[in-house]
Enzyme design. Structure first.
Site, PDB file in Angstrom:
ATOM      1  N   PHE A 114       1.186  -1.175  -0.597  1.00  0.00           N
ATOM      2  CA  PHE A 114      -0.211   0.231  -0.218  1.00  0.00           C
ATOM      3  C   PHE A 114       1.050   1.493   0.133  1.00  0.00           C
ATOM      4  O   PHE A 114       2.024   1.102   0.540  1.00  0.00           O
ATOM      5  CB  PHE A 114      -0.757   0.386   1.408  1.00  0.00           C
ATOM      6  CG  PHE A 114      -2.056   1.158   1.220  1.00  0.00           C
ATOM      7  CD1 PHE A 114      -3.263   0.802  -0.124  1.00  0.00           C
ATOM      8  CD2 PHE A 114      -1.803   2.417   1.870  1.00  0.00           C
ATOM      9  CE1 PHE A 114      -4.199   1.775   0.445  1.00  0.00           C
ATOM     10  CE2 PHE A 114      -2.761   3.155   1.430  1.00  0.00           C
ATOM     11  CZ  PHE A 114      -4.215   2.719   1.001  1.00  0.00           C
ATOM     12  N   ASP A 185       2.115  -4.917   7.880  1.00  0.00           N
ATOM     13  CA  ASP A 185       0.509  -4.128   8.371  1.00  0.00           C
ATOM     14  C   ASP A 185      -0.443  -4.940   8.302  1.00  0.00           C
ATOM     15  O   ASP A 185      -0.702  -5.574   7.022  1.00  0.00           O
ATOM     16  CB  ASP A 185       0.118  -3.200   6.803  1.00  0.00           C
ATOM     17  CG  ASP A 185      -0.433  -2.064   6.518  1.00  0.00           C
ATOM     18  OD1 ASP A 185      -1.790  -2.171   7.053  1.00  0.00           O
ATOM     19  OD2 ASP A 185       0.071  -1.574   6.036  1.00  0.00           O
ATOM     20  N   TYR A 210     -11.021   1.003  10.821  1.00  0.00           N
ATOM     21  CA  TYR A 210     -11.877   1.327  10.302  1.00  0.00           C
ATOM     22  C   TYR A 210     -12.576   0.303   9.183  1.00  0.00           C
ATOM     23  O   TYR A 210     -13.637   0.328   8.150  1.00  0.00           O
ATOM     24  CB  TYR A 210     -12.063   2.743   9.480  1.00  0.00           C
ATOM     25  CG  TYR A 210     -10.877   2.983   8.728  1.00  0.00           C
ATOM     26  CD1 TYR A 210     -10.309   2.245   7.478  1.00  0.00           C
ATOM     27  CD2 TYR A 210      -9.619   3.654   9.193  1.00  0.00           C
ATOM     28  CE1 TYR A 210      -9.370   3.156   6.562  1.00  0.00           C
ATOM     29  CE2 TYR A 210      -9.036   4.479   8.552  1.00  0.00           C
ATOM     30  CZ  TYR A 210      -8.655   3.669   7.493  1.00  0.00           C
ATOM     31  OH  TYR A 210      -7.190   3.983   6.515  1.00  0.00           O
ATOM     32  N   LYS A 211     -11.531  -0.881   8.674  1.00  0.00           N
ATOM     33  CA  LYS A 211     -11.960  -1.641   7.685  1.00  0.00           C
ATOM     34  C   LYS A 211     -13.346  -2.756   8.420  1.00  0.00           C
ATOM     35  O   LYS A 211     -13.966  -2.515   9.043  1.00  0.00           O
ATOM     36  CB  LYS A 211     -10.857  -2.107   7.037  1.00  0.00           C
ATOM     37  CG  LYS A 211     -10.053  -1.098   6.137  1.00  0.00           C
ATOM     38  CD  LYS A 211      -9.075  -1.400   5.462  1.00  0.00           C
ATOM     39  CE  LYS A 211      -8.244  -0.124   5.058  1.00  0.00           C
ATOM     40  NZ  LYS A 211      -8.307   0.246   3.869  1.00  0.00           N
ATOM     41  N   ARG A 359     -12.605  -4.091  -6.911  1.00  0.00           N
ATOM     42  CA  ARG A 359     -11.975  -4.734  -5.736  1.00  0.00           C
ATOM     43  C   ARG A 359     -13.844  -5.532  -5.277  1.00  0.00           C
ATOM     44  O   ARG A 359     -15.147  -4.224  -5.129  1.00  0.00           O
ATOM     45  CB  ARG A 359     -12.033  -3.895  -4.669  1.00  0.00           C
ATOM     46  CG  ARG A 359     -10.227  -3.578  -4.970  1.00  0.00           C
ATOM     47  CD  ARG A 359      -9.608  -3.621  -3.694  1.00  0.00           C
ATOM     48  NE  ARG A 359     -10.412  -2.411  -3.102  1.00  0.00           N
ATOM     49  CZ  ARG A 359      -9.313  -1.622  -1.380  1.00  0.00           C
ATOM     50  NH1 ARG A 359      -8.306  -1.869  -0.906  1.00  0.00           N
ATOM     51  NH2 ARG A 359     -10.496  -0.502  -1.125  1.00  0.00           N
TER      52      ARG A 359
HETATM   53  C1  LIG Z   1      -2.975  -2.074   3.979  1.00  0.00           C
HETATM   54  C2  LIG Z   1      -2.612  -0.769   3.921  1.00  0.00           C
HETATM   55  N1  LIG Z   1      -1.938   0.364   5.115  1.00  0.00           N
HETATM   56  C3  LIG Z   1      -2.281   1.673   5.564  1.00  0.00           C
HETATM   57  C4  LIG Z   1      -3.578   2.302   4.790  1.00  0.00           C
HETATM   58  C5  LIG Z   1      -3.505   3.855   5.402  1.00  0.00           C
HETATM   59  O1  LIG Z   1      -3.696   4.004   6.463  1.00  0.00           O
HETATM   60  P1  LIG Z   1      -4.140   5.740   6.889  1.00  0.00           P
HETATM   61  O2  LIG Z   1      -4.883   6.730   6.191  1.00  0.00           O
HETATM   62  O3  LIG Z   1      -5.622   5.337   7.865  1.00  0.00           O
HETATM   63  O4  LIG Z   1      -3.360   6.397   7.793  1.00  0.00           O
HETATM   64  C6  LIG Z   1      -4.439   1.467   4.313  1.00  0.00           C
HETATM   65  C7  LIG Z   1      -5.794   2.576   3.618  1.00  0.00           C
HETATM   66  O5  LIG Z   1      -6.326   1.807   3.415  1.00  0.00           O
HETATM   67  C8  LIG Z   1      -3.471   0.386   3.203  1.00  0.00           C
HETATM   68  O6  LIG Z   1      -5.092  -0.119   3.162  1.00  0.00           O
END
Ligand SMILES: Cc1ncc(COP(=O)(O)O)c(C=O)c1O
Length: 400
Positions: A114, A185, A210-211, A359
């Site tokens: 990501f 992560d 939030y997921k 997705r």
């Molecule tokens: C794998 C992953 N890491 C990090 C994040 C970003 O997290 P944040 O915007 O809450 O810092 C996301 C957001 O969708 C994600 O899918």
């Protein structure tokens, strides 16, 4: 749907006439959250005001919520805290991990990770004078890339685009064998994949609230630090909430002796309260049962979609082997964006990730096999009638 999964689903407020397949982006609203937030605002804030830090335990919310998440990811309660965002938590744990082995100068990650994870590593490297090699590679090159020069292996367990699942236990063991530290992560894993962070020897982890954890838009994230690092992980963001005695108000910083040293400032009470109540949807449910149902759902979806995918030139990019995928199914298509917009209008809510990925996320707690059948029926209508070709689906929204 078995009796159990009906009971799981009854814990949510779900929109009528919609199949929600985007719980990997924003989880559905658990029952009780609205009432809890109302109570926090009306009574705890509105009436008890500042006394609520003690009277309603606001000050302990990061640790209490962290302990609930710990059960879901196979950690000890004192190893997890809920605070800040995933990006910020990654910044904190990556800097702390690098400082643990300053003689090593390589950070390994996946090029398809990501983007925020890669950006944070890039920013930290700049902050540290650019002396690190950022070894960002394809996942099939991981084994070769993890050697004795590596300080940190920083990976996301479930690929946000393809839904491919990395073998966290094996990669962690490999990293440990060459003395590299791991940061995982778990944004697309927590709440949907059984994990054993402590047993597997994971050093650090982070993830979104939030997921699949259903804490609501912008919910606080979590961070995990293995207990063996609690006294040695140096907090670069040395804020007062990470101090050993925040209310001593001394001029010099001494880090707390526990995971709180990686917290920074005043906790976001309303959002943490929402997440705290949201996590009750997991009460009494084993992660293995959630995983089993998730795989039933994704397997059925892939099977039903197979003829449509063939006819409409959708390429399945999610692994067919169940044990190699997380809880999402993705298709690549050059028309992915307008197709997804038309599918959403037909009441099946997924999302799109550039350049060409559609997705569909499967939150096992609130989806049934009947939902899958209905979703595919509606997707078939959109594709077979070519509805997605209509002009109004062509333009891009700000959030895809
Ligand atoms: C794998 C992953 N890491 C990090 C994040 C970003 O997290 P944040 O915007 O809450 O810092 C996301 C957001 O969708 C994600 O899918």
């Amino acid at each position: 749907m078995s009796k159990d999964t009906d009971a799981w689903r009854s814990r949510f407020v779900l929109p009528a006439n919609q199949v929600y397949l985007d719980g990997n982006s924003l989880g559905a609203l658990p029952k009780g959250v609205m009432e809890r937030v109302q109570q926090v605002i009306a009574v705890e804030w509105g009436t008890d005001l500042i006394q609520s830090w003690n009277k309603h335990g606001w000050i302990d919310l990061p640790a209490r919520v962290g302990a609930k998440i710990a059960r879901l990811i196979g950690a000890m309660p004192q190893e997890v805290v809920a605070a800040d965002s995933t990006s910020l938590n990654l910044f904190k744990v990556l800097l702390a991990a690098l400082k643990l082995q300053p003689e090593r100068k390589v950070i390994v990650s996946e090029i398809g990770n990501f983007p925020t994870d890669l950006y944070i590593a890039e920013g930290i490297n700049q902050l540290l004078g650019g002396e690190y090699e950022l070894r960002f590679i394809e996942s099939n090159q991981l084994a070769a890339a993890i050697d004795e020069s590596v300080a940190v292996v920083m990976l996301t367990q479930v690929d946000y685009r393809t839904g491919a699942l990395l073998d966290m236990q094996a990669i962690t063991a490999l990293a440990r064998s060459v003395g590299a530290l791991t940061i995982w992560d778990l944004s697309h894993s927590a709440g949907v994949i059984p994990l054993s962070l402590s047993a597997w020897g994971v050093d650090f982890a982070i993830g979104c609230g939030y997921k699949f954890l259903c804490g609501g838009p912008g919910a606080p994230a979590f961070l995990y630090v293995a207990e063996r690092h609690h006294l040695s992980a140096q907090p670069a963001l040395s804020g007062w909430m990470g101090h050993a005695e925040p209310f001593a108000f001394v001029p010099n910083y001494t880090p707390s002796q526990d995971i709180r040293r990686l917290t920074v400032g005043t906790p976001n009470v309303i959002a943490l309260s929402a997440l705290d109540t949201a996590l009750e949807v997991f009460a009494g449910i084993e992660m293995a049962d959630i995983r089993a149902h998730s795989l039933v759902l994704t397997t059925r979806f892939i099977e039903l979609m197979q003829p449509l995918a063939q006819t409409h030139d959708l390429t399945l990019v999610t692994p067919l082997a169940a044990h190699q995928r997380g809880s999402q199914v993705s298709y690549a298509s050059q028309h992915g964006y307008p197709m997804m917009r038309a599918i959403i209008e037909a009441g099946v809510v997924g999302d799109f990730r550039a350049p060409d990925i559609m997705r569909f996320g499967f939150a096992a707690l609130y989806l049934s096999l009947a939902d899958i059948d209905e979703a595919v029926r509606r997707i078939a209508l959109v594709l077979e009638r070519g509805i997605w070709r209509e002009e109004r689906f062509a333009g891009r929204n700000a959030v895809t």
